[in-house]
Scaffold this motif. Structure first.
Motif, PDB file in Angstrom:
ATOM      1  N   GLU D  64      42.976  23.590  50.977  1.00 31.55           N
ATOM      2  CA  GLU D  64      42.152  22.803  50.062  1.00 31.55           C
ATOM      3  C   GLU D  64      41.914  21.403  50.610  1.00 31.55           C
ATOM      4  O   GLU D  64      40.827  20.854  50.467  1.00 31.55           O
ATOM      5  CB  GLU D  64      42.839  22.710  48.692  1.00 31.55           C
ATOM      6  N   ASN D  68      38.368  19.932  51.397  1.00 24.39           N
ATOM      7  CA  ASN D  68      38.003  18.695  50.717  1.00 24.39           C
ATOM      8  C   ASN D  68      37.452  17.657  51.668  1.00 24.39           C
ATOM      9  O   ASN D  68      36.407  17.062  51.413  1.00 24.39           O
ATOM     10  CB  ASN D  68      39.265  18.095  50.088  1.00 24.39           C
ATOM     11  N   GLN D  72      33.569  16.248  51.922  1.00 24.75           N
ATOM     12  CA  GLN D  72      33.267  14.849  51.656  1.00 24.75           C
ATOM     13  C   GLN D  72      32.486  14.181  52.774  1.00 24.75           C
ATOM     14  O   GLN D  72      31.894  13.131  52.596  1.00 24.75           O
ATOM     15  CB  GLN D  72      34.560  14.061  51.432  1.00 24.75           C
TER      16      GLN D  72
END
Lengths: 359, 126, 129, 147
Positions: D64, D68, D72
């Motif tokens: 994760e 992530n 981003q």
């Protein structure tokens, strides 16, 4: 007066080279409690021992950590050799000692750089990494690998260092000392460094003992516990004396590491002087049966490799207790009560190696 | 005193030149001991499969019937384990390293067809 | 090379706390706790150090048996006990800082909790990417 | 002196590597290899970064985190997988907790082999990544969608 908040720190954070997650319970700027949570780097390599031949497993043991790789492989080999009652040639033990000390030098310089970076001292960071490249050069020249050496085998080492190379190493070490002194002078002269580290992250002697701290963390608190005093490999011949400081703060831990770099240099010099001739590898036949806890001193402290074998070519169990794991309780204690801005500095003074810790 | 130290450092740096290696322009720094990539002298290979059996990374495939020796360069950790086990000493590490790429590199070597001599020895299990 | 003898002392789980307390009072430092599969049972070894000599306390327990935590005596034990609880699935009661199975989160629960699986000689099939 | 046309910023994340490749990535930033002479900067913020340098294989817990960081990053972006573990899982491929290489979670553009990857390799990889970045950018400008 103010209410408590929980601040997550990590896993991806500019100051951390590696992922560790800390939940910091804060009251204003003061840390009340720190709860580490780990598992970002957990691979589960201890289980691989059931799939690999115990001799081939050396290469996996070596890849527990890329910084203290050599000491991991040497300790694993030491454990298996003791179980199998293999007599390792003396020259191989000396070579292991030399490479272990070079690993310690490179690891401590790496720590010095990362530590300087955590304080925003870019110059020291760059200079210590510049010096570290010289150590890596020696490692590459003598073993073939910069950070993963891959020379340890069950029964010795796979590569000898010729005499002319030993002489060259000895000459280079003499030149290394003044450069190292230049770097470590910051701890004596630089007031900024002293204010950032003195009386911060306190770990009193009895707390260090109770919390099972190892390596420079416990030696910085006045406990003279260094596995090299047990005289494994060739350390029994080298008149080794542990470096101990008694203040128990970040500054003391820094000084321990700084002085250990000089002690590593003199250990290598002595080893080069006294190295005996002979073979470096004995053939090992058969399969191990039995168990042994091998201990060695890593740059970060005491490491334990436990092997248990039952006469098959795969070991039954291999367990590594790495120094960073043993230092986590001490870190929790040090962080309680410090200021938020000091957290990176304190975390860096235990020299965390997450890759090691989670295996 | 401090100014003297600084002047000396500046002078040293002026004389010594930059510490940085000019890597892409200058060749990469290697030593004779460097383990860069694994190479095989396929003419000497007897396809015994010891290297495949002992590879910690399972990077090597050996096919005896087709006389091929295959290495997945993006899986090989260049530990040198196979070099130790090879009974014919036909494996060795070269100094230069594998170039990065967009696709995994799988190198396949095919051995020459053997002359009348029967192929077999050195195939004991480890 | 100097080889030091390592002493093992077998205990029953009931004696554990008492013996660990004795070690603590005699000035031993907790070095590590390790766990091994031994047939159908688990074998827990508590290692202590004094004057650079290791001594071990060992208990053998059948699976699924809860054992008391020693982290009230040695706080440092909490990391090892959480690790054993997560990797082997041995319930340990009363850990000072109990992560309740979140210390090391693994893909499969209690990966070491099953007996040894040796795939003799066979390489595992290609799990290619 | 224009070895590189652009000055890419990189973000480095250690998935579950042994540290070997991490310290080599860091070594690239330090005096001997000094990638900053090409204008390559290491940043801690994914929103600033063009190139995602990732070391080590991916496990359940950091899946994760990796995703992530990747999501981003602004487009166009390039992922460089450094080291054998990031390429294919390496010696830890068969470990119970490793899902495999980085490409099991996010698309990888450049693979840098080596255990540990040498700093020279990493520089080569980043230079290649810049070519990919340029291609992605032109594709984006032509409105061919985000690749």
């Amino acid at each position: 007066m103010s209410k408590q908040i929980v601040l997550p720190f990590g896993p991806q954070h500019p100051v951390l080279p590696e992922p560790i997650h800390l939940d910091l319970v804060l009251e204003d700027e003061r840390v009340i409690e720190a709860v580490p949570s780990i598992g970002y780097v957990h691979r589960g390599l201890e289980k691989l021992v059931e799939k690999r031949d115990y001799k081939d497993y050396v290469f996996i043991a070596e890849r527990i950590c890329g910084i203290c790789s050599f000491i991991h492989s040497a300790t694993y080999c030491h454990a298996v050799e003791t179980v199998m009652e293999v007599e390792v040639p003396r020259r191989a033990e000396y070579l292991r000692t030399i490479w272990s000390e070079y690993s310690r030098l490179h690891s401590h310089l790496l720590w010095l750089g990362c530590f300087a970076d955590s304080m925003g001292y870019e110059n020291l960071f760059m200079n210590s990494w510049r010096l570290r490249e010289k150590i890596l050069d020696v490692l590459e020249r003598t073993t073939g690998g910069r950070v993963i050496q891959g020379v340890c085998r069950v029964g010795g080492v796979s590569r000898d260092i010729p005499p002319e190379e030993l002489a060259r190493m000895s000459r280079e070490l003499a030149g290394l000392r003044p450069e190292l002194r230049e770097l470590t002078r910051v701890f004596e002269e630089d007031i900024t460094v002293q204010t950032r580290t003195k009386r911060i992250g306190l770990l009193p002697k009895d707390a260090a003992w109770d919390l099972g701290a190892v390596g420079p963390v416990c030696r910085g608190s006045g406990i003279s516990s260094d596995m090299r005093s047990t005289g494994y490999a060739a350390y029994d011949d080298l008149d080794f004396k542990p470096v101990v400081k008694s203040d128990g703060d970040c500054y003391a831990r820094c000084l321990v590491r700084a002085e250990e770099m000089f002690s590593s240099i003199s250990l290598i010099e002595k080893a080069i002087d006294r190295i005996p001739g002979g073979d470096v590898l004995v053939p090992v036949k058969g399969n191990p049966s039995g168990e042994f806890y091998a201990r060695a001193e890593q740059p970060r402290g005491e490491v334990i490799h436990y092997v248990k074998a039952n006469g098959k070519k795969n070991l039954q169990r291999h367990r590594v207790r790495t120094p960073t794991l043993a230092n986590v309780p001490a870190l929790v204690k040090m962080l309680a009560g410090c200021e938020l801005a000091d957290v990176p500095v304190i975390v860096l003074t235990i020299d965390p190696c997450i890759g090691c810790m989670e295996r | 005193m401090k100014a003297g130290v600084m002047a000396l450092t500046v002078l040293k740096n002026l004389i010594k030149g930059p510490y940085t290696s000019r890597y892409p322009y200058a060749p990469a720094k290697v030593s004779p001991a460097t383990r860069g990539y694994l190479d095989v002298t396929i003419e000497d290979c007897i396809f015994c499969g010891l290297c495949r059996m002992h590879c910690p990374a399972d990077a090597i495939e050996v096919n005896k019937t087709e006389r091929t020796w295959t290495i997945n360069r993006f899986r090989c950790v260049i530990c040198g384990c196979c070099v130790d086990y090879c009974p014919k000493k036909c494996l060795h590490c070269e100094q230069s390293y594998t170039v990065p790429g967009t696709e995994p590199v799988i190198a396949q070597y095919t051995g020459p067809v053997p002359e009348e001599k029967p192929v077999q020895p050195g195939e004991s299990s480890a | 090379m100097i080889k030091k003898a390592q002493s093992f002392q077998a205990l029953s789980p009931a004696e554990l706390i008492q013996s660990v307390q004795t070690c603590h009072d005699e000035g031993y430092r907790l070095v590590q706790i390790s766990c091994t599969h031994d047939g159908d049972n688990y074998e827990l070894t508590y290692s202590f150090d004094r004057d650079l000599a290791l001594s071990h306390l060992r208990i053998r327990i059948p699976p699924e048996t809860a054992i008391p935590s020693i982290s009230r005596i040695y706080l440092a034990a909490f990391v090892y006990e959480n690790e054993i609880a997560d990797l082997f699935g041995i319930p340990i009661t009363g850990i000072a800082i109990d992560y309740k199975g979140t210390f090391i989160r693994t893909k499969i629960p209690h990966p070491f909790g099953s007996p040894q699986v040796v795939k003799a000689g066979s390489k595992t099939e290609e799990r290619d990417e | 002196m224009s070895y590189l046309q652009k000055s890419p910023w990189i973000i480095h994340y250690d998935a579950s590597s042994c540290n070997g490749c991490d310290i080599e990535v860091l070594a690239c930033l330090t005096p001997l290899y000094d990638v900053e002479r090409f204008g390559i900067l290491n940043t801690g913020n994914p929103k600033h970064a063009d190139i995602f340098v990732i070391t080590g294989g991916v496990n359940e817990m950091n899946k994760e985190v990796v995703r992530n960081i990747y999501e981003q990053m602004p487009h166009p972006k390039v992922v460089v997988a450094v080291g054998i573990c990031a390429c294919s899982g390496g010696v830890f491929r068969e470990c119970y907790n490793i899902s495999g290489g980085v490409n099991t979670v996010i698309p990888v553009d450049i693979y840098v082999p080596g255990c540990a990857a040498r700093p020279e390799s990493i520089i080569d990889g980043i230079v290649q990544a810049l070519g990919v970045l340029e291609k992605k950018k032109t594709a984006m400008l032509r409105g061919e969608g985000i690749a």
